[in-house]
Design a protein around this motif. Structure first.
Motif, PDB file in Angstrom:
ATOM      1  N   ALA A  54      -7.580  -7.282   7.143  1.00  0.00           N
ATOM      2  CA  ALA A  54      -6.890  -6.205   6.419  1.00  0.00           C
ATOM      3  C   ALA A  54      -7.053  -6.412   4.914  1.00  0.00           C
ATOM      4  O   ALA A  54      -7.381  -5.480   4.171  1.00  0.00           O
ATOM      5  N   ARG A  55      -6.865  -7.641   4.483  1.00  0.00           N
ATOM      6  CA  ARG A  55      -6.984  -7.943   3.049  1.00  0.00           C
ATOM      7  C   ARG A  55      -8.387  -7.588   2.540  1.00  0.00           C
ATOM      8  O   ARG A  55      -8.544  -6.989   1.482  1.00  0.00           O
ATOM      9  N   LYS A  56      -9.390  -7.969   3.363  1.00  0.00           N
ATOM     10  CA  LYS A  56     -10.779  -7.737   2.971  1.00  0.00           C
ATOM     11  C   LYS A  56     -11.067  -6.238   2.802  1.00  0.00           C
ATOM     12  O   LYS A  56     -11.665  -5.812   1.825  1.00  0.00           O
ATOM     13  N   SER A  57     -10.604  -5.434   3.756  1.00  0.00           N
ATOM     14  CA  SER A  57     -10.985  -4.020   3.688  1.00  0.00           C
ATOM     15  C   SER A  57     -10.207  -3.278   2.586  1.00  0.00           C
ATOM     16  O   SER A  57     -10.741  -2.380   1.941  1.00  0.00           O
ATOM     17  N   ILE A  58      -8.960  -3.676   2.332  1.00  0.00           N
ATOM     18  CA  ILE A  58      -8.210  -3.036   1.230  1.00  0.00           C
ATOM     19  C   ILE A  58      -8.840  -3.431  -0.107  1.00  0.00           C
ATOM     20  O   ILE A  58      -9.054  -2.588  -0.987  1.00  0.00           O
ATOM     21  N   ALA A  59      -9.189  -4.725  -0.237  1.00  0.00           N
ATOM     22  CA  ALA A  59      -9.804  -5.208  -1.481  1.00  0.00           C
ATOM     23  C   ALA A  59     -11.115  -4.468  -1.751  1.00  0.00           C
ATOM     24  O   ALA A  59     -11.389  -4.052  -2.881  1.00  0.00           O
ATOM     25  N   LYS A  60     -11.886  -4.256  -0.691  1.00  0.00           N
ATOM     26  CA  LYS A  60     -13.193  -3.604  -0.842  1.00  0.00           C
ATOM     27  C   LYS A  60     -13.042  -2.199  -1.435  1.00  0.00           C
ATOM     28  O   LYS A  60     -13.825  -1.784  -2.282  1.00  0.00           O
ATOM     29  N   ARG A  61     -12.015  -1.479  -0.992  1.00  0.00           N
ATOM     30  CA  ARG A  61     -11.816  -0.105  -1.482  1.00  0.00           C
ATOM     31  C   ARG A  61     -11.561  -0.072  -2.994  1.00  0.00           C
ATOM     32  O   ARG A  61     -11.764   0.940  -3.657  1.00  0.00           O
ATOM     33  N   LEU A  62     -11.096  -1.207  -3.534  1.00  0.00           N
ATOM     34  CA  LEU A  62     -10.761  -1.287  -4.960  1.00  0.00           C
ATOM     35  C   LEU A  62     -11.861  -2.014  -5.744  1.00  0.00           C
ATOM     36  O   LEU A  62     -11.769  -2.148  -6.959  1.00  0.00           O
ATOM     37  N   MET A  69      -6.148 -10.256  -3.800  1.00  0.00           N
ATOM     38  CA  MET A  69      -5.196  -9.274  -3.268  1.00  0.00           C
ATOM     39  C   MET A  69      -3.993  -9.976  -2.652  1.00  0.00           C
ATOM     40  O   MET A  69      -4.137 -10.718  -1.689  1.00  0.00           O
ATOM     41  N   ILE A  70      -2.820  -9.756  -3.220  1.00  0.00           N
ATOM     42  CA  ILE A  70      -1.592 -10.374  -2.703  1.00  0.00           C
ATOM     43  C   ILE A  70      -0.770  -9.304  -1.993  1.00  0.00           C
ATOM     44  O   ILE A  70      -0.427  -8.276  -2.599  1.00  0.00           O
ATOM     45  N   PHE A  71      -0.444  -9.511  -0.735  1.00  0.00           N
ATOM     46  CA  PHE A  71       0.415  -8.553  -0.046  1.00  0.00           C
ATOM     47  C   PHE A  71       1.863  -8.725  -0.500  1.00  0.00           C
ATOM     48  O   PHE A  71       2.338  -9.861  -0.699  1.00  0.00           O
ATOM     49  N   THR A  72       2.555  -7.592  -0.656  1.00  0.00           N
ATOM     50  CA  THR A  72       3.967  -7.594  -1.066  1.00  0.00           C
ATOM     51  C   THR A  72       4.729  -6.620  -0.161  1.00  0.00           C
ATOM     52  O   THR A  72       4.141  -6.045   0.751  1.00  0.00           O
ATOM     53  N   SER A  73       5.989  -6.391  -0.489  1.00  0.00           N
ATOM     54  CA  SER A  73       6.778  -5.439   0.321  1.00  0.00           C
ATOM     55  C   SER A  73       6.600  -4.004  -0.152  1.00  0.00           C
ATOM     56  O   SER A  73       7.168  -3.085   0.422  1.00  0.00           O
ATOM     57  N   GLY A  74       5.852  -3.783  -1.225  1.00  0.00           N
ATOM     58  CA  GLY A  74       5.654  -2.417  -1.713  1.00  0.00           C
ATOM     59  C   GLY A  74       5.443  -2.402  -3.214  1.00  0.00           C
ATOM     60  O   GLY A  74       5.365  -3.449  -3.869  1.00  0.00           O
ATOM     61  N   SER A  75       5.383  -1.184  -3.746  1.00  0.00           N
ATOM     62  CA  SER A  75       5.067  -1.026  -5.170  1.00  0.00           C
ATOM     63  C   SER A  75       6.083  -1.664  -6.100  1.00  0.00           C
ATOM     64  O   SER A  75       5.720  -2.244  -7.121  1.00  0.00           O
ATOM     65  N   ALA A  76       7.367  -1.524  -5.779  1.00  0.00           N
ATOM     66  CA  ALA A  76       8.379  -2.060  -6.687  1.00  0.00           C
ATOM     67  C   ALA A  76       8.191  -3.573  -6.822  1.00  0.00           C
ATOM     68  O   ALA A  76       8.184  -4.116  -7.936  1.00  0.00           O
ATOM     69  N   GLU A  77       7.986  -4.244  -5.697  1.00  0.00           N
ATOM     70  CA  GLU A  77       7.789  -5.698  -5.759  1.00  0.00           C
ATOM     71  C   GLU A  77       6.483  -6.052  -6.491  1.00  0.00           C
ATOM     72  O   GLU A  77       6.442  -7.001  -7.284  1.00  0.00           O
ATOM     73  N   THR A 203       2.624   5.774   0.739  1.00  0.00           N
ATOM     74  CA  THR A 203       2.268   7.030   0.078  1.00  0.00           C
ATOM     75  C   THR A 203       0.973   7.608   0.655  1.00  0.00           C
ATOM     76  O   THR A 203       0.585   8.719   0.306  1.00  0.00           O
ATOM     77  N   ILE A 204       0.286   6.848   1.507  1.00  0.00           N
ATOM     78  CA  ILE A 204      -0.971   7.346   2.107  1.00  0.00           C
ATOM     79  C   ILE A 204      -0.914   7.280   3.648  1.00  0.00           C
ATOM     80  O   ILE A 204      -1.880   6.889   4.293  1.00  0.00           O
ATOM     81  N   HIS A 205       0.242   7.629   4.192  1.00  0.00           N
ATOM     82  CA  HIS A 205       0.428   7.707   5.644  1.00  0.00           C
ATOM     83  C   HIS A 205       0.341   6.353   6.332  1.00  0.00           C
ATOM     84  O   HIS A 205       0.016   6.259   7.521  1.00  0.00           O
ATOM     85  N   GLY A 206       0.623   5.302   5.568  1.00  0.00           N
ATOM     86  CA  GLY A 206       0.722   3.962   6.132  1.00  0.00           C
ATOM     87  C   GLY A 206       2.181   3.616   6.377  1.00  0.00           C
ATOM     88  O   GLY A 206       3.075   4.446   6.150  1.00  0.00           O
ATOM     89  N   PRO A 207       2.440   2.376   6.824  1.00  0.00           N
ATOM     90  CA  PRO A 207       3.829   1.984   7.086  1.00  0.00           C
ATOM     91  C   PRO A 207       4.624   1.733   5.801  1.00  0.00           C
ATOM     92  O   PRO A 207       4.051   1.452   4.755  1.00  0.00           O
ATOM     93  N   LYS A 208       5.934   1.841   5.904  1.00  0.00           N
ATOM     94  CA  LYS A 208       6.811   1.490   4.790  1.00  0.00           C
ATOM     95  C   LYS A 208       6.973  -0.039   4.766  1.00  0.00           C
ATOM     96  O   LYS A 208       6.788  -0.703   5.780  1.00  0.00           O
ATOM     97  N   GLY A 209       7.317  -0.563   3.591  1.00  0.00           N
ATOM     98  CA  GLY A 209       7.605  -1.998   3.503  1.00  0.00           C
ATOM     99  C   GLY A 209       6.391  -2.880   3.334  1.00  0.00           C
ATOM    100  O   GLY A 209       6.457  -4.083   3.551  1.00  0.00           O
ATOM    101  N   ILE A 210       5.249  -2.288   2.981  1.00  0.00           N
ATOM    102  CA  ILE A 210       4.067  -3.113   2.700  1.00  0.00           C
ATOM    103  C   ILE A 210       3.315  -2.506   1.513  1.00  0.00           C
ATOM    104  O   ILE A 210       3.163  -1.296   1.408  1.00  0.00           O
ATOM    105  N   GLY A 211       2.900  -3.374   0.621  1.00  0.00           N
ATOM    106  CA  GLY A 211       2.102  -2.966  -0.534  1.00  0.00           C
ATOM    107  C   GLY A 211       1.260  -4.154  -0.925  1.00  0.00           C
ATOM    108  O   GLY A 211       1.177  -5.146  -0.188  1.00  0.00           O
ATOM    109  N   ALA A 212       0.621  -4.062  -2.078  1.00  0.00           N
ATOM    110  CA  ALA A 212      -0.193  -5.178  -2.535  1.00  0.00           C
ATOM    111  C   ALA A 212      -0.273  -5.175  -4.052  1.00  0.00           C
ATOM    112  O   ALA A 212      -0.025  -4.153  -4.693  1.00  0.00           O
TER     113      ALA A 212
END
Ligand SMILES: Cc1ncc(COP(=O)(O)O)c(C=O)c1O
Length: 384
Positions: A54-62, A69-77, A203-212
């Motif tokens: 998951a980390r690899k494919s999200i990082a690739k898009r950016l 890429m550090i996973f967090t609980s969302g944008s605020a964090e 914000t893109i039809h993914g789950p709540k409580g996860i961001g990076a």
């Protein structure tokens, strides 16, 4: 509630895509171990593999490396970690724009109370930061500049390439909150010298409580969440592996033709409202605008009354950002672009998502036309 329901508050949060749930399910019911158990048993290894894929494919898009890429609980964090993390590691002066989301703005104020110096950059009437003003505000002791990629309420997209370039030249770190632009508006960290980027899944039809948080290699950052050594020892606490897998699937599902379709729907709202309803003002830039955002002030009426009446007709829109709507204060964003209280209170945000249709757009505009007309007939604000 019965009858037709139309959801156009996708900037607050979106409906999760069923395909995202399908991708997450194995990590809830079969591969439910934790990454830190990878040295103990094979179930730990498969959990760890899911997280790293998951980390690899999200990082690739950016355009990033997975290790950035550090996973967090969302944008605020993510924004808290970026700003407090950099400022506490370096000490010095911070610059943010006036129209940031509260995750950035309140973090800046907290640092100010703790003794850090903070400068707040004003924006013009469309919501743009002036690059020359940024140049003038950067000081010898400036450590970090944080300017959002696009605004949560009015949808204005900043010239992030110019702003990041200025910071790069001045050897100042640059953070951008890309909560509403990731996958919708191009951002490639190989081409643009941003050092930290806030991302979110819901914000893109993914789950709540996860961001990076994207952190460019070598950026000094002080860990904010103590716990174990997870996330490259940058964020303690059990990893949300089903969330990360869902986030990655959500990223994979956003295609360019979806963004083009959203832009068409957005333009239908703006064009129809401007042609058919008198005394309206589009807030934000017409050209440099999020494909999924239309924000319009209906003069002589309260946005709160419009949203209540639309809600009774099954339509969900908002009068500002989700973080803002609990207070009855005028939106700091509309005030920031030079609006007055009347313009701020009469503003309505329509934010689109994957599941909105042309038929829904027409239904919403037909209803808002009727509601605004009726409210104006009884409005104490009056035309005078
Ligand atoms: C631009 C922006 N950044 C950050 C946040 C905070 O996001 P979350 O509450 O999902 O962590 C929001 C919330 O609406 C937002 O609009």
């Amino acid at each position: 509630m019965q009858g037709k329901r139309v959801y156009m508050d996708n900037a607050a949060s979106t409906r999760m895509d069923e395909k995202v749930l399908e991708a997450m399910e194995p990590y809830l019911f079969e591969k439910y171990s934790v990454a830190t158990s990878e040295f103990g048993h094979s179930m730990g290894i498969e959990a760890k593999e899911g997280l790293e894929e998951a980390r690899k494919s999200i990082a690739k898009r950016l355009g990033a490396a997975p290790g950035e890429m550090i996973f967090t609980s969302g944008s605020a964090e993510s924004s808290n970690l970026a700003i407090k993390g950099v400022m506490e590691a370096n000490k010095g002066h911070l610059i943010v724009s006036d129209i940031e989301d509260f995750a950035v703005l309140h973090t800046a104020r907290t640092l100010e109370k703790a003794g850090y110096e903070v400068s707040y950059l004003p924006v013009d009437e469309e919501g743009f930061v002036d690059p020359d003003e940024l140049v003038d505000t950067i000081r010898d002791d400036t450590v970090l500049v944080s300017i959002q990629h696009a605004n949560q309420e009015i949808g204005t997209i900043q010239d992030i390439s110019a702003l990041a370039g200025i910071c790069d030249e001045a050897e100042v770190l640059f953070h951008t909150d890309a909560t509403h632009t990731f996958t919708r508006v191009p951002l490639d960290v190989e081409k643009i010298p941003v050092d930290l980027v806030t991302l979110s899944a819901h914000t893109i039809h993914g789950p709540k409580g996860i961001g990076a948080l994207y952190v460019r290699e070598g950026t000094p950052l002080k860990k904010q969440m103590e716990g174990g050594f997870q996330e490259f020892d940058m964020r303690g606490g059990l990893e949300n592996i089903p969330g990360a897998v869902g986030f990655s699937k959500a990223v994979e599902l956003v295609a360019e033709d979806e963004n083009r379709r959203l832009k068409e729907l957005r333009d239908m709202i703006i064009d129809r409202v401007q042609e058919e309803i008198p005394d309206t003002t589009l807030n934000g830039s017409r050209e440099q605008r999020l494909p999924q955002n239309a924000n319009i002030t209906f003069h002589y009426v309260e946005g709160e009354s419009i949203t209540l009446h639309l809600d009774m007709r099954g339509i969900a829109v908002s009068t500002g950002s989700a973080c803002f709507s609990r207070s009855l204060e005028a939106s700091h964003v509309i005030m920031g672009i030079g609006g007055d209280h009347e313009r701020a209170h009469g503003s309505v945000r329509f934010s689109l998502g994957r599941f909105n249709t042309e038929e829904e757009v027409n239904y919403v505009v037909d209803n808002i036309k009727e509601v605004v007309k009726r409210l104006r007939e009884i409005s104490p604000l009056g035309k005078e």
